[in-house]
Design a protein around this motif. Sequence first.
Motif, PDB file in Angstrom:
ATOM      1  N   ALA A   1       0.835  -1.201   0.000  1.00 15.45           N
ATOM      2  CA  ALA A   1       0.000   0.000   0.000  1.00 15.45           C
ATOM      3  C   ALA A   1       0.871   1.253   0.000  1.00 15.45           C
ATOM      4  O   ALA A   1       0.568   2.239  -0.681  1.00 15.45           O
ATOM      5  CB  ALA A   1      -0.925  -0.004   1.218  1.00 15.45           C
ATOM      6  N   GLY A   2       1.971   1.216   0.760  1.00 18.34           N
ATOM      7  CA  GLY A   2       2.891   2.345   0.776  1.00 18.34           C
ATOM      8  C   GLY A   2       3.522   2.577  -0.589  1.00 18.34           C
ATOM      9  O   GLY A   2       3.732   3.727  -0.998  1.00 18.34           O
ATOM     10  N   ILE A   3       3.816   1.500  -1.309  1.00 18.97           N
ATOM     11  CA  ILE A   3       4.376   1.619  -2.659  1.00 18.97           C
ATOM     12  C   ILE A   3       3.362   2.269  -3.606  1.00 18.97           C
ATOM     13  O   ILE A   3       3.723   3.103  -4.440  1.00 18.97           O
ATOM     14  CB  ILE A   3       4.814   0.238  -3.191  1.00 18.97           C
ATOM     15  CG1 ILE A   3       6.004  -0.282  -2.367  1.00 18.97           C
ATOM     16  CG2 ILE A   3       5.177   0.308  -4.677  1.00 18.97           C
ATOM     17  CD1 ILE A   3       6.387  -1.714  -2.667  1.00 18.97           C
ATOM     18  N   THR A   4       2.086   1.906  -3.467  1.00 20.13           N
ATOM     19  CA  THR A   4       1.064   2.527  -4.331  1.00 20.13           C
ATOM     20  C   THR A   4       0.953   4.024  -4.050  1.00 20.13           C
ATOM     21  O   THR A   4       0.633   4.804  -4.952  1.00 20.13           O
ATOM     22  CB  THR A   4      -0.332   1.877  -4.143  1.00 20.13           C
ATOM     23  OG1 THR A   4      -0.842   2.177  -2.844  1.00 20.13           O
ATOM     24  CG2 THR A   4      -0.267   0.382  -4.343  1.00 20.13           C
ATOM     25  N   ASP A   5       1.231   4.418  -2.797  1.00 18.73           N
ATOM     26  CA  ASP A   5       1.190   5.842  -2.449  1.00 18.73           C
ATOM     27  C   ASP A   5       2.243   6.604  -3.245  1.00 18.73           C
ATOM     28  O   ASP A   5       2.010   7.739  -3.692  1.00 18.73           O
ATOM     29  CB  ASP A   5       1.422   6.014  -0.946  1.00 18.73           C
ATOM     30  CG  ASP A   5       1.253   7.453  -0.499  1.00 18.73           C
ATOM     31  OD1 ASP A   5       0.547   8.203  -1.193  1.00 18.73           O
ATOM     32  OD2 ASP A   5       1.833   7.816   0.539  1.00 18.73           O
ATOM     33  N   TYR A   6       3.402   5.973  -3.431  1.00 20.93           N
ATOM     34  CA  TYR A   6       4.465   6.596  -4.229  1.00 20.93           C
ATOM     35  C   TYR A   6       4.102   6.576  -5.720  1.00 20.93           C
ATOM     36  O   TYR A   6       4.278   7.568  -6.431  1.00 20.93           O
ATOM     37  CB  TYR A   6       5.783   5.864  -3.989  1.00 20.93           C
ATOM     38  CG  TYR A   6       6.876   6.224  -4.963  1.00 20.93           C
ATOM     39  CD1 TYR A   6       7.566   7.423  -4.850  1.00 20.93           C
ATOM     40  CD2 TYR A   6       7.210   5.360  -6.006  1.00 20.93           C
ATOM     41  CE1 TYR A   6       8.567   7.758  -5.752  1.00 20.93           C
ATOM     42  CE2 TYR A   6       8.204   5.687  -6.917  1.00 20.93           C
ATOM     43  CZ  TYR A   6       8.887   6.885  -6.783  1.00 20.93           C
ATOM     44  OH  TYR A   6       9.871   7.210  -7.676  1.00 20.93           O
ATOM     45  N   LEU A   7       3.563   5.434  -6.174  1.00 21.27           N
ATOM     46  CA  LEU A   7       3.314   5.253  -7.601  1.00 21.27           C
ATOM     47  C   LEU A   7       2.171   6.105  -8.128  1.00 21.27           C
ATOM     48  O   LEU A   7       2.243   6.624  -9.242  1.00 21.27           O
ATOM     49  CB  LEU A   7       3.033   3.779  -7.901  1.00 21.27           C
ATOM     50  CG  LEU A   7       4.224   2.825  -7.892  1.00 21.27           C
ATOM     51  CD1 LEU A   7       3.759   1.398  -8.142  1.00 21.27           C
ATOM     52  CD2 LEU A   7       5.252   3.242  -8.941  1.00 21.27           C
ATOM     53  N   ASP A   8       1.093   6.236  -7.328  1.00 21.66           N
ATOM     54  CA  ASP A   8      -0.077   6.932  -7.886  1.00 21.66           C
ATOM     55  C   ASP A   8       0.248   8.381  -8.245  1.00 21.66           C
ATOM     56  O   ASP A   8      -0.126   8.872  -9.307  1.00 21.66           O
ATOM     57  CB  ASP A   8      -1.306   6.820  -6.981  1.00 21.66           C
ATOM     58  CG  ASP A   8      -1.094   7.398  -5.593  1.00 21.66           C
ATOM     59  OD1 ASP A   8      -0.066   8.058  -5.354  1.00 21.66           O
ATOM     60  OD2 ASP A   8      -1.960   7.169  -4.724  1.00 21.66           O
ATOM     61  N   GLY A   9       0.983   9.067  -7.366  1.00 18.08           N
ATOM     62  CA  GLY A   9       1.351  10.445  -7.667  1.00 18.08           C
ATOM     63  C   GLY A   9       2.328  10.545  -8.823  1.00 18.08           C
ATOM     64  O   GLY A   9       2.196  11.413  -9.694  1.00 18.08           O
ATOM     65  N   LYS A  10       3.294   9.634  -8.848  1.00 23.43           N
ATOM     66  CA  LYS A  10       4.307   9.648  -9.913  1.00 23.43           C
ATOM     67  C   LYS A  10       3.661   9.385 -11.272  1.00 23.43           C
ATOM     68  O   LYS A  10       3.958  10.074 -12.261  1.00 23.43           O
ATOM     69  CB  LYS A  10       5.371   8.598  -9.608  1.00 23.43           C
ATOM     70  CG  LYS A  10       6.587   8.654 -10.532  1.00 23.43           C
ATOM     71  CD  LYS A  10       7.633   7.669 -10.083  1.00 23.43           C
ATOM     72  CE  LYS A  10       8.886   7.742 -10.964  1.00 23.43           C
ATOM     73  NZ  LYS A  10       9.580   9.039 -10.832  1.00 23.43           N
ATOM     74  N   LEU A  11       2.771   8.388 -11.327  1.00 24.52           N
ATOM     75  CA  LEU A  11       2.116   8.059 -12.592  1.00 24.52           C
ATOM     76  C   LEU A  11       1.159   9.162 -13.026  1.00 24.52           C
ATOM     77  O   LEU A  11       1.049   9.462 -14.220  1.00 24.52           O
ATOM     78  CB  LEU A  11       1.362   6.735 -12.463  1.00 24.52           C
ATOM     79  CG  LEU A  11       2.225   5.474 -12.308  1.00 24.52           C
ATOM     80  CD1 LEU A  11       1.347   4.248 -12.100  1.00 24.52           C
ATOM     81  CD2 LEU A  11       3.125   5.286 -13.530  1.00 24.52           C
ATOM     82  N   ALA A  12       0.442   9.748 -12.057  1.00 29.90           N
ATOM     83  CA  ALA A  12      -0.504  10.823 -12.398  1.00 29.90           C
ATOM     84  C   ALA A  12       0.228  11.993 -13.037  1.00 29.90           C
ATOM     85  O   ALA A  12      -0.259  12.593 -14.012  1.00 29.90           O
ATOM     86  CB  ALA A  12      -1.249  11.274 -11.142  1.00 29.90           C
ATOM     87  N   ARG A  13       1.410  12.314 -12.516  1.00 31.59           N
ATOM     88  CA  ARG A  13       2.184  13.417 -13.097  1.00 31.59           C
ATOM     89  C   ARG A  13       2.762  13.023 -14.456  1.00 31.59           C
ATOM     90  O   ARG A  13       2.738  13.809 -15.407  1.00 31.59           O
ATOM     91  CB  ARG A  13       3.309  13.838 -12.137  1.00 31.59           C
ATOM     92  CG  ARG A  13       2.805  14.577 -10.895  1.00 31.59           C
ATOM     93  CD  ARG A  13       3.961  15.110 -10.075  1.00 31.59           C
ATOM     94  NE  ARG A  13       4.777  14.028  -9.508  1.00 31.59           N
ATOM     95  CZ  ARG A  13       4.536  13.451  -8.343  1.00 31.59           C
ATOM     96  NH1 ARG A  13       3.498  13.827  -7.616  1.00 31.59           N
ATOM     97  NH2 ARG A  13       5.337  12.504  -7.887  1.00 31.59           N
ATOM     98  N   ALA A  14       3.290  11.796 -14.542  1.00 27.01           N
ATOM     99  CA  ALA A  14       3.926  11.346 -15.791  1.00 27.01           C
ATOM    100  C   ALA A  14       2.920  11.229 -16.926  1.00 27.01           C
ATOM    101  O   ALA A  14       3.240  11.535 -18.084  1.00 27.01           O
ATOM    102  CB  ALA A  14       4.627  10.012 -15.563  1.00 27.01           C
TER     103      ALA A  14
END
Length: 199
Positions: free
Chosen positions: A42-55
């Motif tokens: 779940a912590g990894i998804t917290d990092y990924l969701d913002g990164k992917l949304a920006r990318a």
Amino acid sequence: MLTDLPNLLTLSRIVVVPIVVGLVVLHTAQTDCAACILFILAGITDYLDGKLARAWNQNSDLGRMLDPIADKLLVGASLMVMAGLGRLPYGCLYPAIIILSREILVSGLREYLAATRVGLPVTRLAKWKTGFQMTAIGFLLAGDSTAVLLHIGWLPVDAMGAIMMWTAAVLTLITGWDYLSTGLRHVSRGTAGATKLSS
């Protein structure tokens, strides 16, 4: 919008919350290990969701709303269930209270400042606080029982989690004060502006 991958990752954190709570309640070596793994994912998804949304240019109001809600639900539920079951060793109940109180404080400040169209940016120190906090909760969810299960019983998992939790609490106090000071400055400016207009 709900089917965008960043939003789906954020929603997955919310879905995971009752599962983590249930695993903690069962409190076996296997379920403690599973709760820790789910929390880490779940912590990894917290990092990924913002990164992917920006990318992928998929930033949305829905994502901005759900992201902090998912984070606070995951952290709050994990800390509360461990507190309720007496699984916060070395006095970790107190840093847990500090962390949850700060979350409420910052949420209130952000809600007020949003109405005045003022943002409250995340500082570098706050990111460090989050890192220590999430790692600490992961260790405490795992506990010494997981260390025994993985044949590394010599590793003081609970003690390591407690050290990181207390460290997170100190950073929480510092960042909480910074956010409060920033919020109060904007409140003072707003009050001063209203006074000038009425005079």
